[in-house]
Design an enzyme around this catalytic site. Sequence first.
Site, PDB file in Angstrom:
ATOM      1  N   SER A  99     -25.148  13.225  41.405  1.00 37.78           N
ATOM      2  CA  SER A  99     -24.058  13.147  42.200  1.00 37.78           C
ATOM      3  C   SER A  99     -23.205  11.847  41.640  1.00 37.78           C
ATOM      4  O   SER A  99     -22.033  11.856  41.671  1.00 37.78           O
ATOM      5  CB  SER A  99     -24.195  12.879  43.474  1.00 37.78           C
ATOM      6  OG  SER A  99     -24.878  11.514  43.777  1.00 37.78           O
ATOM      7  N   LYS A 151     -23.499   5.442  45.725  1.00 35.16           N
ATOM      8  CA  LYS A 151     -22.065   5.956  45.288  1.00 35.16           C
ATOM      9  C   LYS A 151     -21.209   4.840  44.922  1.00 35.16           C
ATOM     10  O   LYS A 151     -21.814   3.590  45.089  1.00 35.16           O
ATOM     11  CB  LYS A 151     -21.779   6.624  46.796  1.00 35.16           C
ATOM     12  CG  LYS A 151     -22.394   7.677  47.412  1.00 35.16           C
ATOM     13  CD  LYS A 151     -22.609   9.051  46.590  1.00 35.16           C
ATOM     14  CE  LYS A 151     -23.360  10.064  47.565  1.00 35.16           C
ATOM     15  NZ  LYS A 151     -23.447  11.147  46.471  1.00 35.16           N
TER      16      LYS A 151
END
Length: 262
Positions: free
Chosen positions: A76, A149
Amino acid sequence: MTQSVPVTHPQPGPEPTPTDARPAPAGRPGSRETRRRRGVGASLLRETAVIVVSALALSWLIKTLLVQAFLIPSGSMHDTLVEGDRVMVSRLVPRVFDLHRGDIVVFKDPDHWLRGYVTPDRGPLGDAMVTALTAVGLMPQDSGEHLIKRVIGLPGDHVSSEGGPGAKVLVNGVPITETAYIEPGSMPSEVPFDVVVPDGKLWVMGDNRQDSADSRAHQGTPGGGFVPVDDVVGTAFATVWPLTRMTWHSNPGDVFAQVPAP
């Protein structure tokens, strides 16, 4: 006439040595050499134990207060981070230093974002060893309970995008150019969104935007896709393994330079 008789005096001889006073042969139990060796062995064992315990305690303190290693399990964050990367995370943020837009953050799963994650089965002994080594910082933290993230919105920020090809992400009304970190070929967002980040929360997105279940994917959950600042473990500042991918992760401050305060 008296005849004299010669007196014979005994010649001095060696003193008898008591049996228990004789030195024991070297190498036998009770010998001076054996006792010396035992003393040296015990001293070495104590010193080794002190060194090991001190090293473990120091490693635990560093992991708890300063730096912790994490393993990247998914794609990701391509191409900034890839599967199998070991990253070093500073635990001084946000406890000592402030968070900034653009920081790469590791945080605890805020609202079952990792519902489908399956913990590897290493067996009872393997699980116990991994848990112990991870606890003292000698193994990287498995990301089974954590995510990584990039911070796009801080508390109070208005973050939005129309979504689709050519649409940029806007922060407080200013479109940002994210080519410094998003994966080549990715669009800033394939889905539209428009949020205001609540106090004490963050809006986060993966660098591999079309393969990242980030804040955008969890807007319908009770947490609204926001990450509590209190759940942030720290900021990733370096990839240390494999050696071919060693690099520093500096904050891309230029991307957000024109963004005004909320």
